[in-house]
Design a protein around this motif. Structure first.
Motif, PDB file in Angstrom:
ATOM      1  N   GLY A  28      -6.596  47.204 -28.779  1.00 55.85           N
ATOM      2  CA  GLY A  28      -7.318  45.976 -29.088  1.00 55.85           C
ATOM      3  C   GLY A  28      -7.848  45.289 -27.848  1.00 55.85           C
ATOM      4  N   TYR A  29      -7.067  45.324 -26.782  1.00 54.99           N
ATOM      5  CA  TYR A  29      -7.490  44.712 -25.514  1.00 54.99           C
ATOM      6  C   TYR A  29      -8.703  45.437 -24.942  1.00 54.99           C
ATOM      7  CZ  TYR A  29      -7.385  43.420 -20.589  1.00 54.99           C
ATOM      8  OH  TYR A  29      -7.732  43.005 -19.333  1.00 54.99           O
ATOM      9  N   PHE A  30      -8.650  46.762 -24.934  1.00 52.21           N
ATOM     10  CA  PHE A  30      -9.737  47.537 -24.341  1.00 52.21           C
ATOM     11  C   PHE A  30     -10.945  47.691 -25.262  1.00 52.21           C
ATOM     12  CE2 PHE A  30      -6.417  49.069 -21.378  1.00 52.21           C
ATOM     13  CZ  PHE A  30      -7.061  48.727 -20.210  1.00 52.21           C
ATOM     14  N   SER A  31     -10.871  47.165 -26.475  1.00 49.21           N
ATOM     15  CA  SER A  31     -12.041  47.212 -27.359  1.00 49.21           C
ATOM     16  C   SER A  31     -13.088  46.177 -26.949  1.00 49.21           C
ATOM     17  CB  SER A  31     -11.619  46.987 -28.810  1.00 49.21           C
ATOM     18  OG  SER A  31     -11.134  45.668 -28.981  1.00 49.21           O
ATOM     19  N   ILE A  32     -12.713  45.239 -26.109  1.00 46.64           N
ATOM     20  CA  ILE A  32     -13.643  44.211 -25.619  1.00 46.64           C
ATOM     21  C   ILE A  32     -14.172  44.654 -24.256  1.00 46.64           C
ATOM     22  CG2 ILE A  32     -13.881  41.794 -24.954  1.00 46.64           C
ATOM     23  CD1 ILE A  32     -11.560  41.220 -26.920  1.00 46.64           C
ATOM     24  N   PHE A  33     -15.504  44.654 -24.113  1.00 46.00           N
ATOM     25  CA  PHE A  33     -16.131  45.148 -22.888  1.00 46.00           C
ATOM     26  C   PHE A  33     -15.683  44.375 -21.655  1.00 46.00           C
ATOM     27  CE2 PHE A  33     -19.619  44.679 -19.812  1.00 46.00           C
ATOM     28  CZ  PHE A  33     -19.678  45.989 -19.366  1.00 46.00           C
ATOM     29  N   TRP A  34     -15.612  43.047 -21.753  1.00 39.55           N
ATOM     30  CA  TRP A  34     -15.278  42.248 -20.571  1.00 39.55           C
ATOM     31  C   TRP A  34     -13.844  42.460 -20.126  1.00 39.55           C
ATOM     32  CZ3 TRP A  34     -19.280  41.083 -18.051  1.00 39.55           C
ATOM     33  CH2 TRP A  34     -20.471  40.794 -18.689  1.00 39.55           C
ATOM     34  N   ASN A  35     -12.953  42.797 -21.050  1.00 41.10           N
ATOM     35  CA  ASN A  35     -11.582  43.122 -20.663  1.00 41.10           C
ATOM     36  C   ASN A  35     -11.538  44.424 -19.872  1.00 41.10           C
ATOM     37  OD1 ASN A  35     -10.593  40.837 -21.869  1.00 41.10           O
ATOM     38  ND2 ASN A  35      -9.955  41.870 -23.735  1.00 41.10           N
ATOM     39  N   LYS A  36     -12.366  45.396 -20.276  1.00 39.46           N
ATOM     40  CA  LYS A  36     -12.454  46.650 -19.510  1.00 39.46           C
ATOM     41  C   LYS A  36     -12.930  46.363 -18.088  1.00 39.46           C
ATOM     42  CE  LYS A  36     -13.733  49.412 -23.496  1.00 39.46           C
ATOM     43  NZ  LYS A  36     -14.812  50.155 -24.133  1.00 39.46           N
ATOM     44  N   LEU A  37     -13.929  45.490 -17.972  1.00 37.57           N
ATOM     45  CA  LEU A  37     -14.481  45.170 -16.660  1.00 37.57           C
ATOM     46  C   LEU A  37     -13.462  44.417 -15.800  1.00 37.57           C
ATOM     47  CD1 LEU A  37     -17.288  45.795 -15.550  1.00 37.57           C
ATOM     48  CD2 LEU A  37     -17.917  43.451 -16.047  1.00 37.57           C
ATOM     49  N   ASP A  38     -12.728  43.486 -16.410  1.00 32.68           N
ATOM     50  CA  ASP A  38     -11.694  42.759 -15.675  1.00 32.68           C
ATOM     51  C   ASP A  38     -10.600  43.691 -15.184  1.00 32.68           C
ATOM     52  OD1 ASP A  38     -13.035  40.398 -16.104  1.00 32.68           O
ATOM     53  OD2 ASP A  38     -11.747  39.748 -17.767  1.00 32.68           O
ATOM     54  N   PHE A  39     -10.156  44.583 -16.059  1.00 33.38           N
ATOM     55  CA  PHE A  39      -9.111  45.528 -15.690  1.00 33.38           C
ATOM     56  C   PHE A  39      -9.576  46.440 -14.553  1.00 33.38           C
ATOM     57  CE2 PHE A  39      -6.890  49.589 -16.157  1.00 33.38           C
ATOM     58  CZ  PHE A  39      -5.573  49.153 -16.061  1.00 33.38           C
ATOM     59  N   LEU A  40     -10.807  46.936 -14.679  1.00 31.56           N
ATOM     60  CA  LEU A  40     -11.357  47.802 -13.643  1.00 31.56           C
ATOM     61  C   LEU A  40     -11.451  47.080 -12.304  1.00 31.56           C
ATOM     62  CD1 LEU A  40     -12.703  50.506 -12.849  1.00 31.56           C
ATOM     63  CD2 LEU A  40     -14.876  49.462 -13.520  1.00 31.56           C
ATOM     64  N   SER A  41     -11.872  45.829 -12.325  1.00 31.01           N
ATOM     65  CA  SER A  41     -12.013  45.091 -11.065  1.00 31.01           C
ATOM     66  C   SER A  41     -10.663  44.834 -10.402  1.00 31.01           C
ATOM     67  CB  SER A  41     -12.763  43.783 -11.300  1.00 31.01           C
ATOM     68  OG  SER A  41     -12.041  42.955 -12.169  1.00 31.01           O
ATOM     69  N   VAL A  42      -9.642  44.532 -11.185  1.00 36.22           N
ATOM     70  CA  VAL A  42      -8.314  44.301 -10.610  1.00 36.22           C
ATOM     71  C   VAL A  42      -7.751  45.602 -10.036  1.00 36.22           C
ATOM     72  CG1 VAL A  42      -5.936  43.663 -11.165  1.00 36.22           C
ATOM     73  CG2 VAL A  42      -7.809  42.278 -12.020  1.00 36.22           C
ATOM     74  N   VAL A  43      -7.898  46.699 -10.775  1.00 36.60           N
ATOM     75  CA  VAL A  43      -7.381  47.990 -10.300  1.00 36.60           C
ATOM     76  C   VAL A  43      -8.120  48.439  -9.039  1.00 36.60           C
ATOM     77  CG1 VAL A  43      -7.223  50.439 -10.884  1.00 36.60           C
ATOM     78  CG2 VAL A  43      -6.490  48.734 -12.526  1.00 36.60           C
ATOM     79  N   LEU A  44      -9.455  48.313  -9.030  1.00 40.29           N
ATOM     80  CA  LEU A  44     -10.221  48.694  -7.838  1.00 40.29           C
ATOM     81  C   LEU A  44      -9.814  47.870  -6.622  1.00 40.29           C
ATOM     82  CD1 LEU A  44     -13.879  49.306  -9.052  1.00 40.29           C
ATOM     83  CD2 LEU A  44     -12.253  50.962  -8.164  1.00 40.29           C
ATOM     84  N   PHE A  45      -9.528  46.585  -6.844  1.00 46.50           N
ATOM     85  CA  PHE A  45      -9.121  45.748  -5.714  1.00 46.50           C
ATOM     86  C   PHE A  45      -7.816  46.254  -5.111  1.00 46.50           C
ATOM     87  CE2 PHE A  45      -6.585  42.322  -3.961  1.00 46.50           C
ATOM     88  CZ  PHE A  45      -7.427  41.879  -2.964  1.00 46.50           C
ATOM     89  N   PHE A  46      -6.821  46.538  -5.965  1.00 49.71           N
ATOM     90  CA  PHE A  46      -5.530  46.974  -5.427  1.00 49.71           C
ATOM     91  C   PHE A  46      -5.617  48.353  -4.782  1.00 49.71           C
ATOM     92  CE2 PHE A  46      -3.717  43.719  -8.340  1.00 49.71           C
ATOM     93  CZ  PHE A  46      -3.149  42.949  -7.345  1.00 49.71           C
ATOM     94  N   ILE A  47      -6.418  49.249  -5.327  1.00 55.88           N
ATOM     95  CA  ILE A  47      -6.607  50.552  -4.690  1.00 55.88           C
ATOM     96  C   ILE A  47      -7.312  50.373  -3.344  1.00 55.88           C
ATOM     97  CG2 ILE A  47      -7.803  52.773  -4.855  1.00 55.88           C
ATOM     98  CD1 ILE A  47      -7.336  52.636  -7.886  1.00 55.88           C
ATOM     99  N   GLY A  48      -8.352  49.541  -3.312  1.00 54.44           N
ATOM    100  CA  GLY A  48      -9.062  49.271  -2.063  1.00 54.44           C
ATOM    101  C   GLY A  48      -8.174  48.606  -1.022  1.00 54.44           C
ATOM    102  N   LEU A  49      -7.328  47.688  -1.474  1.00 54.45           N
ATOM    103  CA  LEU A  49      -6.405  47.025  -0.550  1.00 54.45           C
ATOM    104  C   LEU A  49      -5.406  48.011   0.040  1.00 54.45           C
ATOM    105  CD1 LEU A  49      -5.631  44.165   0.522  1.00 54.45           C
ATOM    106  CD2 LEU A  49      -3.932  44.124  -1.305  1.00 54.45           C
TER     107      LEU A  49
END
Length: 107
Positions: A28-49
């Motif tokens: 249900g969480y990932f069915s919303i596009f903006w939640n996918k984008l938020d999750f991706l941005s948080v994960v990319l930040f921690f990988i980049g860090l």
């Protein structure tokens, strides 16, 4: 610190969905596009860090690329927030002027 709080906010959003199973909440969480984008941005930040502080020049270059992509995603997310404010803008201006004129007339 800010990104950690955003990460916990995303977890809170998953748990706040009214479905019974954890799998259903995640779907249900990932069915919303903006939640996918938020999750991706948080994960990319921690990988980049992580890659930023890993002692290798190749990892430093990869970290810069990941953080640049992450920044682009945050810009897209910010534009979505401003588009909502744009629709509310005239109404908020009217409310602000009414409250401001009310405060000035009481003095």
């Amino acid at each position: 610190f800010w990104m950690v709080t955003l990460f916990f906010e995303e977890i809170r959003q998953v748990l706040a969905i009214e479905l019974q199973s954890i799998r259903g909440k995640i779907i249900g969480y990932f069915s919303i596009f903006w939640n996918k984008l938020d999750f991706l941005s948080v994960v990319l930040f921690f990988i980049g860090l992580f890659l930023r502080f890993y002692p290798s020049s190749h990892c430093f270059c990869a970290a810069r690329i990941l953080l640049a992509v992450d920044l682009s995603i945050w810009f897209i997310r910010t534009l979505d927030i401003f588009s909502a404010v744009k629709r509310l803008g005239p109404k908020l201006v009217m409310i602000g002027e009414m409250v401001g004129s009310r405060l000035l007339s009481d003095e």
